[in-house]
Design a protein around this motif. Structure first.
Motif, PDB file in Angstrom:
ATOM      1  N   TYR A 269       0.716  -1.372   0.067  1.00 10.03           N
ATOM      2  CA  TYR A 269       0.435  -0.020  -0.251  1.00 10.03           C
ATOM      3  C   TYR A 269       0.909   1.406   0.064  1.00 10.03           C
ATOM      4  N   PHE A 270       2.021   0.977   0.194  1.00 11.72           N
ATOM      5  CA  PHE A 270       2.582   2.518   0.256  1.00 11.72           C
ATOM      6  C   PHE A 270       3.724   2.983  -1.566  1.00 11.72           C
ATOM      7  N   PHE A 293      -2.579   7.420  -1.800  1.00 11.36           N
ATOM      8  CA  PHE A 293      -3.399   7.021  -1.212  1.00 11.36           C
ATOM      9  C   PHE A 293      -4.192   7.073  -3.003  1.00 11.36           C
ATOM     10  N   MET A 294      -3.575   6.894  -3.786  1.00  5.15           N
ATOM     11  CA  MET A 294      -4.464   6.403  -5.331  1.00  5.15           C
ATOM     12  C   MET A 294      -4.876   5.833  -6.108  1.00  5.15           C
ATOM     13  N   ASN A 295      -4.208   4.822  -5.128  1.00  9.50           N
ATOM     14  CA  ASN A 295      -4.752   3.560  -4.552  1.00  9.50           C
ATOM     15  C   ASN A 295      -6.169   2.906  -3.586  1.00  9.50           C
ATOM     16  N   PRO A 296      -7.017   2.926  -4.674  1.00  6.28           N
ATOM     17  CA  PRO A 296      -8.174   3.068  -3.400  1.00  6.28           C
ATOM     18  C   PRO A 296      -8.366   2.505  -2.272  1.00  6.28           C
ATOM     19  N   GLU A 297      -7.350   1.324  -2.518  1.00 11.82           N
ATOM     20  CA  GLU A 297      -7.226   0.154  -1.692  1.00 11.82           C
ATOM     21  C   GLU A 297      -6.579  -0.180  -0.271  1.00 11.82           C
ATOM     22  N   ALA A 298      -6.004   1.110  -1.026  1.00 10.30           N
ATOM     23  CA  ALA A 298      -4.579   1.762   0.206  1.00 10.30           C
ATOM     24  C   ALA A 298      -5.389   2.431   1.255  1.00 10.30           C
ATOM     25  N   ALA A 299      -6.042   3.094  -0.637  1.00 13.72           N
ATOM     26  CA  ALA A 299      -7.032   4.930   1.043  1.00 13.72           C
ATOM     27  C   ALA A 299      -7.977   4.312   1.901  1.00 13.72           C
ATOM     28  N   LYS A 300      -8.853   3.039   1.265  1.00  9.73           N
ATOM     29  CA  LYS A 300      -9.514   2.424   2.046  1.00  9.73           C
ATOM     30  C   LYS A 300      -8.735   2.126   3.303  1.00  9.73           C
TER      31      LYS A 300
END
Ligand code: MIG
Length: 676
Positions: A269-270, A293-300
């Motif tokens: 996620y980083f 944070f552009m990765n929706p899964e990581a942001a969530k």
């Protein structure tokens, strides 16, 4: 009317909520000259009398003419007139000329995640030039509606705000007074602050927790040695009308065994370097990773971490360091050490000495570092510098969306340091590390209306100033402006002089000003929500409502607050009075220690005295402003009784918005007319 022009291959920023079909390629923009579409450059020849408004969080005047500005989210603790980039990227501007012969009004929004440069008559006096070296971008051109019911200026802002969607509304308690300090370390420190406020009958709604509440600056941890039982402490304070607002930093400490780090790393996620390894940089916790944070899964995933604190009864947060600020990377630090080493033992001459002196601070947030890592946009790797301005905005969005899931029925307070258009729907902002200077108090007066144009209604500066030592008179004068800003927070760095409202003695003066905030709370909350719902500006320059009046248009130190109030803050040391311009007849109101005196004034200029413990404001013709009658007895916003209102002004009724202070169901249906 809004037209969209698209240039190059765009990256979705999430700034707009209306999908407008782009003009066919080759279509010509009505205003200015497109010099090049890639890299983008557009210029406009300004007439002598053209004024330029907008750009949200930027330095200098309300009229932005004569300056160079760059949208590039930056950590700028030493901001001044020559600072070109701030923490936010708000690419909205208005070109306006109200003169009979050359009248013009249009607004532009440059929707881009990359660096955008606005040269507004800085290089060439008559030329407005907007350029961006990278990526594609959408340009929205907004012209006033012929059937508008308000000024052209207010109309183009409203259209723009409809384009970018409804601004964030915090819970009502967030309109109460907040005390903060980088330096409150323990439960006892916080309790002392609350006790002092209560003992001195100074109303207070919240205390912010800065980085020291965490274990080794690790996000979503609480240091048990300092806060043994945060859940019961927060519950106890809440009973007393005080909430805790912990800080969350962008950097996640690299530390084996720290669950947030471990999980983020495992799941990928980083943000990553070109070779696929995690990008790390030094910030508060030392070496840290940065969530993509552009990765929706990581942001969530990051957003849901807030649950660790909401589970303890926390219902407010501030997100910091999310430009993202980088103190250094291993590489940049090594390069500096090498360079410094190469100077050792040398006979430093004029050139080498001045190469040497800035070296130790040269690793801060460098372009090389921003170019050295990647984020995931729709499965594709994009180098960070091309989407830099979205970082803090996407962190705010991640937090805002998660908090909605975690608390579907009750609004949660959220404000951020970095921002980019789009994040105004998820949180507010504070305007970063200012200083205890009179210039920065004046700067806030000029920045507030621009922030409102840009959709950041819930905003405010650190009252009293963040850096350096404040003085008693500065805090009082700054509070008198803060009375009217939606975010009203006194905040200060660890190494400055104490500047809480009880720190300077004779607290009655401070109480006098704070109680006005609470008296005006029904008005402030109501005007704020109405502005959000209608896409209007809660704080406006005078000229936006009096565009025919050139003096009002050029006035940069008075503001309209909501429908009915005009303010003219004192922002000079040792000034007990100032000139105030009334574009029409108004009621002059003096608030001093709960006592109200009013005086009717005609249009014109007046020399107005304002004692240090007083606030003077003006109620506009035909308006009625409500004041809570029990403000002098209120300890927090919860005590304000909206059923007992007094009124000032010569209007016949006031449209009051009110709710339970938490509901997410906010509608115009909750607006009712009240009056004498
Ligand atoms: O680099 O958390 O703007 O409000 O007190 C300093 C410590 C980091 C910057 C924020 C400021 C906060 C401080 N932070």
């Amino acid at each position: 009317m809004i037209e969209r022009f698209t240039f190059g291959t765009t990256i979705q920023t999430g700034a707009v909520v209306q999908e407008l079909e782009a003009a066919p390629s080759g279509a010509v923009m009505q205003f200015g000259t497109l010099c090049s579409s890639s890299p983008f450059k557009w210029t406009y020849r300004m007439d002598r009398g053209d004024m330029v408004f907008g750009l949200g969080e930027q330095m200098k005047g309300i009229n932005k003419r004569g300056g160079l500005y760059e949208s590039w989210c930056s950590d700028v603790p030493n901001q001044d007139e020559f600072t070109h980039s701030m923490y936010g990227a708000h690419n909205f501007l208005i070109v306006y000329n109200g003169s009979r012969f050359n009248s013009i009004c249009f607004a532009l929004f440059f929707d881009s995640p990359a660096r955008v440069r606005f040269d507004i008559g800085w290089s060439k006096e008559e030329e407005l030039a907007v350029s961006s070296a990278d990526t594609g971008l959408d340009v929205y051109v907004i012209t006033p509606a012929p059937d508008r019911l308000e000024s052209e200026l207010n109309d183009v802002v409203r259209q723009y705000r409809q384009l970018i969607g409804q601004s964030y509304i915090p819970p009502r308690w967030a309109f109460g007074f907040q005390q903060s300090r980088w330096g409150y370390k323990t439960e006892a420190d916080v309790q002392e602050v609350v006790d002092q406020y209560r003992k001195n009958k100074l109303p207070l709604d919240a205390v912010c927790l800065d980085i020291d509440y965490m274990e080794q600056y690790k996000d979503f941890t609480v240091d048990k040695a300092k806060f043994p039982d945060l859940a019961s402490f927060s519950a106890k304070l809440k009973e007393d009308g005080v909430r805790l607002i912990p800080i969350i930093d962008a950097g996640v400490k690299v530390q084996p065994g720290y669950d947030v780090y471990e999980e983020g790393r495992e799941k990928g996620y980083f943000c990553k370097k070109e070779d696929g390894s995690d990008f790390t940089a030094g910030v508060w916790p030392g070496e840290s990773c940065f969530t993509d944070f552009m990765n929706p899964e990581a942001a969530k995933w990051f957003g849901m971490q807030y649950k660790k604190l909401t589970d303890l009864g926390i219902d407010g947060f501030w997100n910091d360091m999310n430009e993202p600020a980088l103190f250094y990377t291993k590489d940049s630090l090594q390069a500096v050490f090498d360079k410094i080493g190469s100077f050792a033992g040398q006979n430093l001459d004029i050139d080498s000495f001045f190469q040497f002196t800035p070296l130790s601070s040269s690793t801060f947030s460098t372009m090389e570092d921003y170019k050295s890592f990647y984020q995931t946009v729709n499965g594709e790797k994009i180098r960070h510098d091309r989407i830099h301005n979205l970082y803090g905005a996407m962190m705010t969005k991640a937090a805002g969306e998660a908090l909605r899931t975690l608390s579907p029925d009750r609004r949660i307070l959220l404000y951020s340091r970095a921002s980019c258009t789009g994040s105004h729907r998820y949180g507010g902002i504070w305007t970063g590390d200012n200083k205890s200077s009179w210039e920065h108090l004046e700067q806030e007066i000029k920045m507030l209306p621009s922030l409102n144009m840009a959709g950041y209604l819930y905003s405010g500066a650190d009252i009293g100033g963040f850096g350096e030592d404040s003085t008693r008179d500065l805090v009082l004068r700054w509070l008198a402006l803060g009375v009217f800003t939606p975010l009203m927070r006194n905040h200060c760095a660890w190494n400055g002089r104490n500047q809480e409202c009880y720190a300077f003695g004779d607290t009655e003066d401070f109480r006098s000003i704070l109680t006005l905030r609470y008296a005006l709370l029904p008005y402030i909350y109501s005007e704020f929500v109405k502005a959000v719902l209608s896409g209007g500006m809660y704080i406006r320059p005078l000229g936006f409502d009096y565009p025919e009046d050139h003096h009002a248009l050029e006035c940069e130190d008075q503001l309209l607050v909501g429908e009915g109030i005009m303010i003219a803050p004192i922002y000079r040391q040792n000034a007990s009075s100032r000139y105030v311009y009334l574009p029409e007849a108004m009621t002059k109101v003096t608030w001093q220690r709960g006592k109200i005196t009013t005086e009717e004034k005609g249009k014109g200029s007046y020399f107005v005295s304002v004692a240090l413990d007083a606030v003077v404001f003006f109620v506009r013709k035909g308006c009625l402003v409500p004041l809570a009658k029990n403000a002098m007895e209120a300890a927090s916003s919860a005590d304000i009784d909206e059923s007992k209102l007094g009124f000032i002004g010569n209007g016949t009724g006031y449209r009051l918005y009110s709710d339970d202070g938490f509901t997410r169901e906010i509608s115009k249906l909750s607006i009712h007319t009240v009056g004498r």
